[in-house]
Design an enzyme around this catalytic site. Structure first.
Site, PDB file in Angstrom:
ATOM      1  N   GLU A 113      12.704 -19.519  24.045  1.00  0.00           N
ATOM      2  CA  GLU A 113      13.385 -18.433  24.045  1.00  0.00           C
ATOM      3  C   GLU A 113      14.045 -17.975  25.147  1.00  0.00           C
ATOM      4  OE1 GLU A 113      13.723 -16.552  21.133  1.00  0.00           O
ATOM      5  OE2 GLU A 113      12.558 -17.885  19.920  1.00  0.00           O
ATOM      6  N   SER A 390       1.133  26.054 -20.028  1.00  0.00           N
ATOM      7  CA  SER A 390       0.652  27.620 -19.886  1.00  0.00           C
ATOM      8  C   SER A 390       0.218  27.834 -18.545  1.00  0.00           C
ATOM      9  CB  SER A 390      -0.471  27.743 -21.113  1.00  0.00           C
ATOM     10  OG  SER A 390       0.084  27.729 -22.336  1.00  0.00           O
TER      11      SER A 390
END
Length: 703
Positions: A113, A390
């Protein structure tokens, strides 16, 4: 035709050429006179300077100094007693120091890398040159390459993954700041612990266990090269998903190590001949103890301005209103499948419950559904839009009616065939039985539809909508502004259990409604409070007097109403049941949604039950909430209430209050009831005698 066109173009060119030459000479004179070239160069330098300063400031304001602390720490969730409740999923694994990593791993990553890692100061001018050439060749798109290990760490920690020049420049300036703050070994350590290695594994330590069954310190050369090779593309080069590609990439890494003179060619060739032996002894630490609660915490943190990635990977301390005892009790009830009648094809009957602190609105416990949990999946307790049935009546009808001077024993009509409103809306009671007229408290306790619709029609639809708004339920859909939706909860745009629970805090807490919330505060990795939400968001929904009357009405629901059989044994609660009808015929008179809400001065519990998608094969066969969701609600309450402070109501059921105020009428009612019972027994006796006599006569004389 072509010849004529050429002739015309030639004539036009001869005519315009002198003018173009004059324009060119004029432009050159102006360019020289006003030094435009120098001005453009100066502007370019100014823009470059401005960009450099901006990027420098950007890099400075990022929390580079807290980078390591953020990687080392997990985001932890604390309950309302400030005790640790668990940790959130995050893009990190088990953190290990560089001393706990194989030297072969370090050599491999540098060779692959960033060969000049120990020489540069965060960026590599050669790599930047290579990236610049690619930028030109790719037409302004960065295709990768040129990034040092430090730059990759900066990108993974602070930036998005978009391939642009601006992101590349930010990456460069951040890498310079990182190099100033940390040593090379610390940068490598953070890089390995922050990297993703496929199959849901973050960090080199967990990757070593996932693929090779050992710690990062025990990795040999072949294994180290394999893990480093995966950094190029974890999904493509991991040996679980593609062994051939993983070995090919490993061999490339070994060749690069030869080029970097960290191993010999003979060593590389020998290792390249080896096969990989996979051993998986990785065990994911399960700090996500209360999945639906933690999901909701993440969602609420995002509303406070965080991204999911930030809240998961930032090492925050999130303080919540969670009560672990309540949550565990609720979890235990939901583990019992006997409360749920699943569909014949195996589809789960779903349910959600949420428990709030009556005084603050803090969410104490939550269940978002049944079955396998998926990370930040559908939470029915907080995200659903369900028809409330309800359970809406106390909020939309009876509270505003009491505010308009109706009382507990006000007489309401209960007749079949009544029509209401301009569209002559008619409604029937769920039992298809009618009493002619009923006191208000009985209409509430028995959840009678006709008196409720009549009352809303009397006080006005807008009064009901306004009342709902004060309880935190906004009716914005024009199609819901009708008697059916506001009185009976048949809404197109529905509500969540959290909405209903929040609304009922307005009745449980003396008229003060609290908005439900999960997070009380968030503290970052430096100890700074970045979110302070400890003061509840409250508003007055109704007066203390009306709230107390409503509570007395709703106590009656559980003492002698629709919730009587689901009253928790030994406890007094107030609340409401509700259900919604199916849109198709069925032999069981079943229901679509079922609700039960219950509260005390300490807590509010809302429970919903139903299928995610209702049809002929997927619906509840029980006709009321008392038979479906009711037992589940009762079981929860009987587990939860003993753990609460058990603060008593300052009122009694409405029926009891009315009886105490009118003892003579209560006495008459008792006499009437006794006479009715006596008549019923006499009629039953006569019927039995007739049947026996008839049977005897038939036996004697034949049929």
């Amino acid at each position: 035709m072509e010849e004529k066109l050429k002739i015309y173009l030639t004539k036009f060119w001869k005519w315009i050429s002198p003018y173009l030459i004059q324009l060119k000479n004029h432009f050159i004179r102006i360019w020289r006179k006003f030094h435009i070239g120098k001005i453009l160069i100066l502007l370019g330098l100014i823009i470059s300077l401005f960009a450099t300063i901006s990027l420098y400031i950007y890099a400075k304001v990022e929390d580079v100094e807290d980078l390591k602390a953020g990687i080392e720490q997990v985001t932890t969730v604390y309950d309302r007693n400030e005790e640790e409740a668990g940790t959130l999923y995050s893009q990190r694994g088990s953190y290990v120091s560089i001393k706990e990593m194989s030297p072969e791993l370090i050599n491999a990553v540098i060779a692959t890398e960033d060969t000049r890692f120990y020489k540069h100061k965060g960026f590599d001018i050669i790599g930047i040159g290579r990236a610049a050439v690619q930028y030109v060749l790719k037409g302004g798109q960065i295709s990768g390459g040129g990034s040092t290990i430090t730059q990759q760490l900066a990108k993974n920690s602070f930036l998005t993954l978009d391939q642009t020049l601006i992101r590349k420049l930010k990456e460069l300036f951040l890498s310079i700041e990182i190099e100033k703050e940390y040593t090379k070994d610390e940068i490598l350590e953070m890089y390995f612990n922050k990297s993703y290695f496929g199959n849901g594994v973050w960090g080199v330590e967990d990757a070593a266990h996932k693929y090779f069954g050992k710690s990062a310190a025990e990795l040999n050369l072949a294994e180290s090269a394999t893990l480093v090779g995966m950094l190029k593309g974890p999904s493509n080069y991991n040996p679980i998903d593609d062994m051939e590609k993983a070995i090919g990439r490993r061999n490339i890494v070994l060749d690069l190590m030869v080029n970097n003179e960290t191993i010999t060619r003979d060593t590389a060739v020998a290792v390249q001949q080896e096969n990989l032996t996979l051993v998986d002894n990785y065990q994911e630490s399960n700090g996500y103890k209360y999945p639906y609660y933690f999901d909701a915490v993440i969602s609420e943190a995002i509303k406070h301005g965080f991204t999911e990635e930030e809240i998961l990977g930032g090492g925050y301390k999130i303080y919540t209103s969670l009560d672990q005892t309540y949550q565990q009790e609720m979890d235990q009830v939901y583990e019992k499948d006997g409360y749920f009648e699943d569909a014949s094809d195996g589809t789960l009957l779903q349910s959600a419950s949420i428990m709030l602190d009556s005084k603050t609105g803090g969410v104490l416990a939550v269940i978002g559904g049944r079955g396998e949990h998926s990370f930040r999946g559908y939470n029915r307790a907080t995200q659903s839009t369900l028809q409330p049935g309800s359970v809406l009546k106390p909020l939309s009808i009876y509270t505003p009616a009491l505010e308009k001077n109706y009382d507990l024993d006000s007489i309401l009509p209960d007749e079949e065939g009544l029509k209401f409103g301009e569209d002559n809306y008619s409604v029937s009671n769920a039992t298809n039985q009618y009493l002619g007229e009923v006191p208000l408290y009985k209409a509430v306790a028995d959840s009678l539809n006709v008196p409720a619709v009549w009352l809303l029609n009397e006080i006005g639809l807008n009064a009901g909508i306004k009342s709902l708004s004060k309880f935190g339920i906004k009716v914005t859909n024009e199609e819901d502004k009708n008697l059916s939706a506001i009185a009976l909860g048949g809404m197109d745009k529905g509500v969540s259990p959290l909405d209903i629970a929040s609304a009922y805090t307005g009745l449980a807490n003396g008229g003060i409604r609290s908005k439900g919330y999960f997070i009380t505060k968030i503290v970052d990795s430096t100890g700074a409070v970045v979110v302070d939400n400890e003061k509840p968001k409250q508003n007055r929904a109704t007066s203390p007097e009306v709230a107390e009357k409503m509570t007395s009405l709703l106590i009656g629901v559980f003492t002698n109403g629709t919730g009587e059989r689901n009253k928790p044994a030994g406890y007094t609660i107030a609340g409401k049941t509700g259900s919604t009808q199916l849109t198709f015929e069925n032999e069981y008179n079943g229901t679509k949604d079922q609700w039960t809400v219950g509260y005390t001065p300490d807590i509010v519990l809302t429970t919903w039950m139903g299928f995610d998608h209702t049809d002929e094969e997927h619906h509840m066969t029980t006709s009321s909430a008392a038979l479906g969701v009711g037992p589940l609600f009762k079981a929860q309450m009987e587990q939860l209430l003993p753990q609460t402070p058990l603060t008593a109501f300052e009122t009694k059921s409405a029926e009891t209050l009315v009886a105490e105020e009118n003892p003579q009428e209560d006495w008459k009612e008792d006499i009437k009831e006794s006479v009715d019972n006596l008549k019923e027994k006499i009629n039953d006796g006569v019927s039995t005698l007739k049947e026996k006599t008839s049977g005897w006569l038939n036996g004697v004389f034949g049929n």
